[in-house]
Design a protein around this motif. Structure first.
Motif, PDB file in Angstrom:
ATOM      1  N   UNK A  30       0.844  -1.186   0.000  1.00 36.51           N
ATOM      2  CA  UNK A  30       0.000   0.000   0.000  1.00 36.51           C
ATOM      3  C   UNK A  30       0.881   1.238   0.000  1.00 36.51           C
ATOM      4  N   UNK A  31       0.552   2.210  -0.838  1.00 37.71           N
ATOM      5  CA  UNK A  31       1.268   3.482  -0.873  1.00 37.71           C
ATOM      6  C   UNK A  31       0.801   4.312   0.328  1.00 37.71           C
ATOM      7  N   UNK A  32       1.634   4.369   1.360  1.00 38.42           N
ATOM      8  CA  UNK A  32       1.215   4.938   2.649  1.00 38.42           C
ATOM      9  C   UNK A  32       2.248   5.914   3.183  1.00 38.42           C
ATOM     10  N   UNK A  33       1.781   7.080   3.598  1.00 38.95           N
ATOM     11  CA  UNK A  33       2.613   8.055   4.281  1.00 38.95           C
ATOM     12  C   UNK A  33       2.179   8.083   5.746  1.00 38.95           C
ATOM     13  N   UNK A  34       3.086   7.773   6.630  1.00 41.64           N
ATOM     14  CA  UNK A  34       2.750   7.615   8.050  1.00 41.64           C
ATOM     15  C   UNK A  34       2.545   8.973   8.729  1.00 41.64           C
ATOM     16  N   UNK A  35       1.332   9.216   9.286  1.00 39.38           N
ATOM     17  CA  UNK A  35       1.080  10.471  10.009  1.00 39.38           C
ATOM     18  C   UNK A  35       1.367  10.378  11.505  1.00 39.38           C
ATOM     19  N   UNK A  36       1.908   9.243  11.959  1.00 35.97           N
ATOM     20  CA  UNK A  36       2.147   9.035  13.391  1.00 35.97           C
ATOM     21  C   UNK A  36       3.171  10.039  13.922  1.00 35.97           C
ATOM     22  N   UNK A  37       2.869  10.736  15.008  1.00 34.67           N
ATOM     23  CA  UNK A  37       3.837  11.678  15.577  1.00 34.67           C
ATOM     24  C   UNK A  37       4.980  10.941  16.257  1.00 34.67           C
ATOM     25  N   UNK A  38       6.089  11.611  16.433  1.00 32.04           N
ATOM     26  CA  UNK A  38       7.187  11.031  17.192  1.00 32.04           C
ATOM     27  C   UNK A  38       6.804  10.958  18.664  1.00 32.04           C
ATOM     28  N   UNK A  39       7.260   9.909  19.327  1.00 31.14           N
ATOM     29  CA  UNK A  39       7.013   9.778  20.763  1.00 31.14           C
ATOM     30  C   UNK A  39       7.673  10.910  21.546  1.00 31.14           C
ATOM     31  N   UNK A  40       8.677  11.540  20.954  1.00 28.10           N
ATOM     32  CA  UNK A  40       9.401  12.612  21.642  1.00 28.10           C
ATOM     33  C   UNK A  40       8.691  13.957  21.556  1.00 28.10           C
ATOM     34  N   UNK A  41       7.673  14.075  20.698  1.00 31.60           N
ATOM     35  CA  UNK A  41       7.040  15.366  20.441  1.00 31.60           C
ATOM     36  C   UNK A  41       6.573  16.093  21.709  1.00 31.60           C
ATOM     37  N   UNK A  42       5.943  15.411  22.691  1.00 33.38           N
ATOM     38  CA  UNK A  42       5.505  16.139  23.884  1.00 33.38           C
ATOM     39  C   UNK A  42       6.641  16.534  24.825  1.00 33.38           C
ATOM     40  N   UNK A  43       7.879  16.171  24.479  1.00 36.88           N
ATOM     41  CA  UNK A  43       9.020  16.422  25.355  1.00 36.88           C
ATOM     42  C   UNK A  43      10.142  17.148  24.606  1.00 36.88           C
ATOM     43  N   UNK A  44       9.747  18.148  23.835  1.00 38.79           N
ATOM     44  CA  UNK A  44      10.705  18.991  23.123  1.00 38.79           C
ATOM     45  C   UNK A  44      11.625  18.170  22.224  1.00 38.79           C
ATOM     46  N   UNK A  48      16.776  12.349  25.621  1.00 37.45           N
ATOM     47  CA  UNK A  48      17.346  12.369  26.966  1.00 37.45           C
ATOM     48  C   UNK A  48      16.295  12.708  28.005  1.00 37.45           C
ATOM     49  N   UNK A  49      15.425  13.667  27.689  1.00 37.80           N
ATOM     50  CA  UNK A  49      14.372  14.062  28.621  1.00 37.80           C
ATOM     51  C   UNK A  49      13.427  12.899  28.881  1.00 37.80           C
ATOM     52  N   UNK A  50      13.016  12.198  27.823  1.00 38.54           N
ATOM     53  CA  UNK A  50      12.108  11.057  27.982  1.00 38.54           C
ATOM     54  C   UNK A  50      12.799   9.940  28.754  1.00 38.54           C
ATOM     55  N   UNK A  51      14.062   9.690  28.441  1.00 37.80           N
ATOM     56  CA  UNK A  51      14.805   8.622  29.130  1.00 37.80           C
ATOM     57  C   UNK A  51      14.958   8.931  30.612  1.00 37.80           C
ATOM     58  N   UNK A  52      15.191  10.191  30.956  1.00 35.38           N
ATOM     59  CA  UNK A  52      15.333  10.564  32.358  1.00 35.38           C
ATOM     60  C   UNK A  52      14.042  10.334  33.128  1.00 35.38           C
ATOM     61  N   UNK A  53      12.917  10.638  32.501  1.00 32.73           N
ATOM     62  CA  UNK A  53      11.625  10.431  33.158  1.00 32.73           C
ATOM     63  C   UNK A  53      11.332   8.939  33.281  1.00 32.73           C
ATOM     64  N   UNK A  54      11.595   8.192  32.225  1.00 38.02           N
ATOM     65  CA  UNK A  54      11.314   6.748  32.251  1.00 38.02           C
ATOM     66  C   UNK A  54      12.192   6.031  33.263  1.00 38.02           C
ATOM     67  N   UNK A  55      13.489   6.322  33.235  1.00 36.66           N
ATOM     68  CA  UNK A  55      14.453   5.667  34.110  1.00 36.66           C
ATOM     69  C   UNK A  55      14.351   4.146  33.958  1.00 36.66           C
TER      70      UNK A  55
END
Length: 450
Positions: A30-44, A48-55
């Motif tokens: 299927x000719x598909x363009x993925x509209x999924x946002x990056x998981x990092x989007x809510x964390x600038x 590193x910021x996401x990893x620090x929170x996740x620990x």
């Protein structure tokens, strides 16, 4: 508290599994363009910021709903308000190791529980100019239970779009026929990598008798599917790269604590406020002392912002609230005041879980102990579920309040057959608490006006 999430476990487990690995037998790409946002989007966009929170935890959160338009095998589809959810995990591996694991589709058998077969149907590997490797892969998903009517066996196909640092996947055909997801991985240094999964499914459209019947019997469990699916996938990668962690001894009266800085906490609560979804952390195992010995429990800690102040949201701390929230399942609540120094009270819940194809009756006796203003401990002291511990609190935050819950539970060897049978399923001790806050908070907003 057990009544708020254990009654829905059987339905949720089947739904979680196929929400993570949706399906098909169509070989045309299927000719598909993925509209999924990056998981990092809510964390600038900071790994590193996401990893620090996740620990050391599996960190689960949602995105602000957005309009999307994409093409799948049925044609062009558009949604005015699609809400993605993400999960993040720090693994002891290099980005190359993560890449090699996720590109090996046949290796998913043995990596993801319930997957029994993987077969590449079509790919663009012959196109040497392609910027991404595209493959349609057929998976055999099998969820066996001792209850034959709940057995699930389906062929599942996804179209994967693989690059060096991400893999997007489109649902081609599935009991949830419309959806997508994206793995991303980011180098952290010192043999550590942040792995994230962001996905979305249209849970209002289903195919097949079993899934359709389960969701019709209790449609509100849809709200728990995204967090349960995220947990399922990342727990598999957690075991792959980090191994099974040794349980940490938890002292009597103590609960796991999620440590964050004030800035991180405020950011997380603001994210919950913006998305109207909880922030959840799935912890490593803890050893809890019982009379017969230690039991390992998997706790999850969740935070949810409500627009109501704490004088209203404190309804969630009442033993009777679960009869209000889950009136179709909790048939009665009997309260008994104990003559002890803690001034505790026991709530005896009579529960009837209708799955559409089978009914499961059981009881649960939960002791409620007020620790401080707007804070309560809950733990099982009788009934059909013996291993359950939880702590809830509410406190004001800005113009609203934050509900916090830390909870764990699992089914024991002596539970009634219909519950005990679920012990044979992977992650039976993890998924309920990981998704419980999503279900309870959604119910609280509609039924309690929070």
């Amino acid at each position: 508290m057990q009544s708020s999430y254990m009654p829905k476990y059987i339905r949720k487990y089947l739904i979680f599994t196929i929400a993570v690995l949706p399906l098909c037998t169509y070989a045309k790409l299927v000719d598909w363009q993925d509209p999924t946002p990056s998981a990092l989007a809510p964390f600038n966009n900071s790994a590193k910021q996401v990893a620090n929170v996740a620990n050391d935890d599996i960190f689960i959160y949602s995105h602000v709903p957005k309009a999307i338009k994409y093409t799948d095998k049925s044609g062009t589809r558009s949604y005015k308000s699609a809400q993605y959810s993400s999960a993040a995990l720090v693994v002891n591996a290099t980005p190359e190791q993560v890449y090699n694991t996720l590109k090996n589709y046949s290796g998913y058998v043995g990596l993801f529980p319930t997957l029994k077969k993987a077969k590449v149907l079509e790919s663009n590997k012959a196109d040497t100019l392609a910027q991404e490797e595209i493959s349609q892969v057929e998976y055999r998903v099998s969820v066996p239970t001792p209850i034959k009517v709940l057995n699930f066996n389906e062929d599942v196909t996804l179209q994967h779009h693989l690059t060096k640092n991400s893999m997007s996947s489109l649902v081609i055909d599935s009991p949830f026929p419309h959806g997508m997801g994206k793995f991303e991985w980011f180098a952290l240094g010192k043999n550590k990598t942040l792995v994230t999964l962001t996905h979305w499914n249209d849970l209002n459209v289903t195919k097949g008798f079993l899934i359709t019947t389960l969701l019709k019997a209790m449609p509100e469990i849809k709200t728990g599917v995204p967090y349960g699916a995220n947990t399922f996938a990342l727990e598999a990668l957690n075991e792959k790269f980090n191994g099974k962690a040794k349980a940490v001894k938890l002292s009597a009266g103590k609960m796991p604590e999620k440590l964050t800085t004030l800035a991180e906490y405020q950011h997380l609560i603001q994210l919950s406020k913006n998305t109207k979804q909880p922030i959840t952390f799935v912890h490593r195992p803890y050893a809890i002392a019982y009379k017969h010995g230690d039991e390992d429990l998997r706790f999850s800690t969740s935070y949810h912002y409500f627009s109501a102040k704490s004088d209203k949201s404190k309804q969630l701390l009442s033993p009777k609230v679960f009869k209000t929230l889950f009136s179709n399942q909790v048939k009665s609540v009997k309260l008994i005041k104990n003559q002890d120094q803690l001034k505790s009270q026991d709530a005896i819940y009579d529960i009837r879980v209708g799955l559409g194809v089978i009914n499961i009756p059981f009881s649960s006796r939960i002791r409620f102990v007020d620790l401080a203003e707007n804070q309560v401990d809950m733990y099982a002291v009788g009934g059909d579920v013996k291993f359950m511990k939880s702590r809830m609190s509410v406190k004001d935050f800005g113009s609203g309040s934050v509900w916090k819950i830390t909870a764990a539970g699992k089914i024991d060897d002596d539970a009634p057959f219909l519950l005990r049978a679920m012990r044979s399923l992977p992650y039976h001790d993890v998924l309920p608490s990981a998704s419980m806050a999503s279900v309870v908070s959604a119910k609280a907003e509609t039924k309690l006006g929070l």
